[in-house]
Write a protein that holds these residues in place. Structure first.
Motif, PDB file in Angstrom:
ATOM      1  N   THR A  14     -64.170 -16.684   8.681  1.00  7.14           N
ATOM      2  CA  THR A  14     -63.746 -15.145   9.201  1.00  7.14           C
ATOM      3  C   THR A  14     -64.041 -14.554   8.030  1.00  7.14           C
ATOM      4  O   THR A  14     -63.572 -14.872   7.079  1.00  7.14           O
ATOM      5  CB  THR A  14     -62.209 -15.681   9.761  1.00  7.14           C
ATOM      6  N   PRO A  18     -56.187 -13.568   8.244  1.00  5.01           N
ATOM      7  CA  PRO A  18     -55.108 -13.716   9.243  1.00  5.01           C
ATOM      8  C   PRO A  18     -54.049 -13.231   8.958  1.00  5.01           C
ATOM      9  O   PRO A  18     -53.425 -12.859   8.111  1.00  5.01           O
ATOM     10  CB  PRO A  18     -55.114 -15.563   8.891  1.00  5.01           C
ATOM     11  N   ASP A  22     -50.749 -15.209  14.497  1.00  4.45           N
ATOM     12  CA  ASP A  22     -52.169 -15.545  14.934  1.00  4.45           C
ATOM     13  C   ASP A  22     -52.207 -17.057  15.565  1.00  4.45           C
ATOM     14  O   ASP A  22     -51.505 -17.791  14.895  1.00  4.45           O
ATOM     15  CB  ASP A  22     -53.197 -15.607  14.086  1.00  4.45           C
ATOM     16  N   LEU A  24     -54.183 -20.414  16.223  1.00  2.00           N
ATOM     17  CA  LEU A  24     -55.544 -21.242  15.690  1.00  2.00           C
ATOM     18  C   LEU A  24     -55.594 -22.331  16.401  1.00  2.00           C
ATOM     19  O   LEU A  24     -54.487 -23.089  16.921  1.00  2.00           O
ATOM     20  CB  LEU A  24     -55.301 -21.314  14.173  1.00  2.00           C
ATOM     21  N   ARG A  79     -60.285 -19.737  15.240  1.00  2.00           N
ATOM     22  CA  ARG A  79     -59.957 -19.002  16.187  1.00  2.00           C
ATOM     23  C   ARG A  79     -61.176 -18.165  16.682  1.00  2.00           C
ATOM     24  O   ARG A  79     -62.135 -17.912  16.245  1.00  2.00           O
ATOM     25  CB  ARG A  79     -58.888 -18.029  15.620  1.00  2.00           C
ATOM     26  N   GLU A  81     -63.081 -14.700  17.964  1.00  2.00           N
ATOM     27  CA  GLU A  81     -63.091 -13.421  17.405  1.00  2.00           C
ATOM     28  C   GLU A  81     -64.375 -12.860  18.508  1.00  2.00           C
ATOM     29  O   GLU A  81     -65.106 -13.059  17.963  1.00  2.00           O
ATOM     30  CB  GLU A  81     -63.306 -13.299  16.177  1.00  2.00           C
ATOM     31  N   VAL A  88     -60.900 -20.136  10.058  1.00  2.00           N
ATOM     32  CA  VAL A  88     -59.781 -19.465   9.119  1.00  2.00           C
ATOM     33  C   VAL A  88     -59.307 -20.203   8.098  1.00  2.00           C
ATOM     34  O   VAL A  88     -58.888 -19.749   6.961  1.00  2.00           O
ATOM     35  CB  VAL A  88     -58.664 -19.091  10.190  1.00  2.00           C
ATOM     36  N   ARG A 113     -56.345 -21.236   3.286  1.00  2.00           N
ATOM     37  CA  ARG A 113     -57.187 -19.933   3.690  1.00  2.00           C
ATOM     38  C   ARG A 113     -58.546 -19.801   3.306  1.00  2.00           C
ATOM     39  O   ARG A 113     -58.943 -20.254   1.985  1.00  2.00           O
ATOM     40  CB  ARG A 113     -56.405 -18.804   3.353  1.00  2.00           C
ATOM     41  N   ASP A 115     -60.809 -16.996   4.000  1.00  2.00           N
ATOM     42  CA  ASP A 115     -61.202 -15.775   3.709  1.00  2.00           C
ATOM     43  C   ASP A 115     -61.043 -15.306   2.210  1.00  2.00           C
ATOM     44  O   ASP A 115     -61.854 -14.397   1.885  1.00  2.00           O
ATOM     45  CB  ASP A 115     -60.506 -14.728   4.704  1.00  2.00           C
TER      46      ASP A 115
END
Length: 569
Positions: A14, A18, A22, A24, A79, A81, A88, A113, A115
């Motif tokens: 992603t 996040p 959210d 997931l 997730r 999008e 994610v 994470r 991202d």
């Protein structure tokens, strides 16, 4: 894994941070409430309960008792999008509530994470341009399609033996006065990149050679580098040769060859070309002490485990004198005049200094004389890791480039450096360059209405299809805008399969306000219904902050085109 998995497209990471709340979807093969080793995939929905820059903490969605168990660590949390799925986080730990053998009553789990570390992942995974350098039919499973006889010729595809699959190329040279070989399709290439040719060979007799050859736009050979077989006969042996593309390079090709003075029979298989995603800075993370680095100035720098950005070590430069500078310089690499290079490093200033420490990129000539440099200073921030980048164009007369980590003469203080890299400035990763994630990140241009298709692809299973049925409106697809540096020459390229019409490719440069500065294009002029590379090269003008690639069907044009493997290099 002991072999590549070519028929599964990895889910993309992603690009959107996040947030708490959210939902997931997690998946894994860990134990369940009733099974120790279930042997089947389990999946559940989770909700983000809290998060930091590094982690997300999750609980079962909508109050459920879903949990990750032993065996689920490393599994994905993803997730939806829009029409795409994005990765994610990766599961790292949980309280094990409800898992077989656990009596824990606390709920929830933790995941890393992605991202915030997407850049690191990109630097340490396969180059997205691999499909653009690999010659067609590199394994000879389609006979000699995509290969040309060289010199005396008469070579064949053979099922006598193969390293992989059922076929190899058989090169037979019976004359000591004539050479013989096979030459690959010439693939797009750019100056300043190191290309490595590899082949598996099985030698019945004689001594074959493997060449990597660089050509200009007119097809003239600029550089040809080779290696001779030195293994045992009748055994599959890997041959490899690498060199850096010189100025003016437009194409790179392979030649498997038995020279004029030799005779013999050799089987070749898996004959491939790979490009280096970055220059191989030795020990750029300092996990092996200061191996590959030399003291500069007053010296005295060390490798330290006090702190690190990644791993356990970094380089520690302590400057106690305001009259002498000190630093560390890395090994020198081949550089090509006119090519832009970018040095990057993570810096941690533990004490404030009157002059910030700097990251230099230094250019040398053949005699070892310094002929140019580019630099950037560390941000005026102490007590945290920051990133510095320096970009420069190789000046006339330079043949080598090196990285220097430096504390100026007038400065004092302590700085840690980690994760030092050096790469061509023009190597930019285009998001979803192969359209395996639909049109994620791409925007409709003009009339729009374009889509992805599984009818055909240059690599993978999916391509973009641009359909233009109007002579009064143009249409196209534009990539996301990517960082660019003024003065650097970028080449945008895509593989096109043209059913009808004459599509174009554009490279577009924008300023910090998003205004278009310049736009350069090239029109398709190849053979219809064949995958053909189409590319355009242009230098980023003054004020450039970002760039994009536009796949386009012009106002007066109509037709249908498939596009795949869009790259910038």
């Amino acid at each position: 894994m002991d072999a590549p998995v070519p028929d599964i497209t990895p889910v993309a990471i992603t690009g959107t941070a996040p947030v708490v709340g959210d939902t997931l979807r997690g998946a894994g093969y860990g134990r369940t409430a009733t099974e120790w080793v279930p042997g089947h995939l389990s999946s559940a929905a989770f909700s983000i309960d809290s998060l930091t820059d590094a982690l997300v903490n999750v609980v079962g969605a909508d109050g459920s008792d879903a949990a990750t168990c032993k065996g689920d660590a490393g599994g994905p949390l993803f997730r939806g999008e829009g029409s795409a799925v994005r990765l994610v986080a990766l599961n790292t730990a949980s309280w094990q509530n409800g898992c077989l053998g656990s009596t824990e009553t606390r709920q929830g789990g933790t995941a890393a994470r992605l991202d915030t570390i997407a850049g690191w992942i990109s630097r340490n995974t396969v180059d997205p341009q691999v499909a653009t350098t690999r010659p067609p039919n590199y394994s000879f499973e389609a006979g000699l399609a995509g290969w040309n006889q060289y010199a005396a010729g008469g070579n064949t595809a053979s099922t006598d033996r193969a390293y992989e699959g059922g076929t190899s190329a058989k090169v037979v040279d019976t004359s000591s006065t004539a050479a013989s070989g096979l030459e690959s399709t010439r693939m797009p290439a750019v100056p300043g990149v190191e290309y490595t040719a590899t082949a598996w060979v099985n030698v019945t007799s004689g001594t074959p050679s493997l060449y990597v050859r660089f050509f200009d736009a007119a097809g003239h050979v600029l550089l040809s580098t080779s290696t001779d077989f030195a293994g045992d006969p009748l055994q599959w042996t890997r041959m490899q040769i690498a060199d850096t593309a010189p100025a003016g390079t437009a194409r790179v090709g392979l030649l498997v060859y038995i020279t004029q003075a030799r005779t013999g029979t050799t089987y070749f298989d898996q004959v491939d070309i790979a490009r280096a995603a970055a220059l191989p800075v030795a020990n750029g993370g300092f996990e092996n002490g200061l191996t590959g680095w030399s003291d500069y100035g007053s010296g005295g720098s060390t490798a330290s485990t006090d702190r690190s950005y990644e791993g356990v070590a970094s380089a520690k430069i302590v400057d106690t004198s305001s009259t002498t500078g000190t630093g560390l310089e890395g090994a020198r690499f081949p550089a090509v005049v006119g090519v832009g290079y970018t040095a990057s490093a993570r810096m941690f200033r533990s004490t404030n200094t009157s002059t910030a420490p700097a990251l230099y990129m230094r250019f040398y000539n053949d005699a070892g004389d310094l002929v140019g440099n580019a630099s950037t200073s560390a941000p005026d921030i102490t007590g945290q890791w920051t990133q510095a980048r320096a970009t420069g164009i190789t000046p006339a007369g330079a043949t080598q480039v090196a990285v220097l980590l430096y504390s100026f003469q007038a400065s004092t203080g302590t700085t840690y450096f980690d994760q030092v890299e050096l790469r061509r400035a023009a190597d930019v990763t285009v998001p979803d360059h192969g359209f395996e994630n639909g049109l994620a990140g791409w925007s409709q241009y003009g009339e729009g209405g374009n889509a992805t298709s599984t009818d055909g692809a240059y690599e993978g299973t999916t391509s973009a299809i641009i359909t233009d049925d109007s002579t009064t409106t143009p249409t196209g697809l534009e990539s996301p805008r990517m960082p660019a540096v003024e003065g650097v020459s970028y080449t945008a390229m895509a593989f096109m399969y043209v059913e009808s019409g004459s599509p174009s490719i554009y490279v577009r440069y924008f300023n910090a306000s998003g205004d278009l500065l310049t736009s350069s294009s090239a029109d398709f002029s190849g053979v219809p219904e064949e995958w053909t590379p189409l590319q355009v090269t242009a230098t980023a003008p003054a004020g450039t902050e970002s760039m994009s690639v536009l796949l386009y069907s012009k106002l007066k044009n109509t037709g249908t085109t498939y596009a795949d493997q869009v790259v910038i290099h």
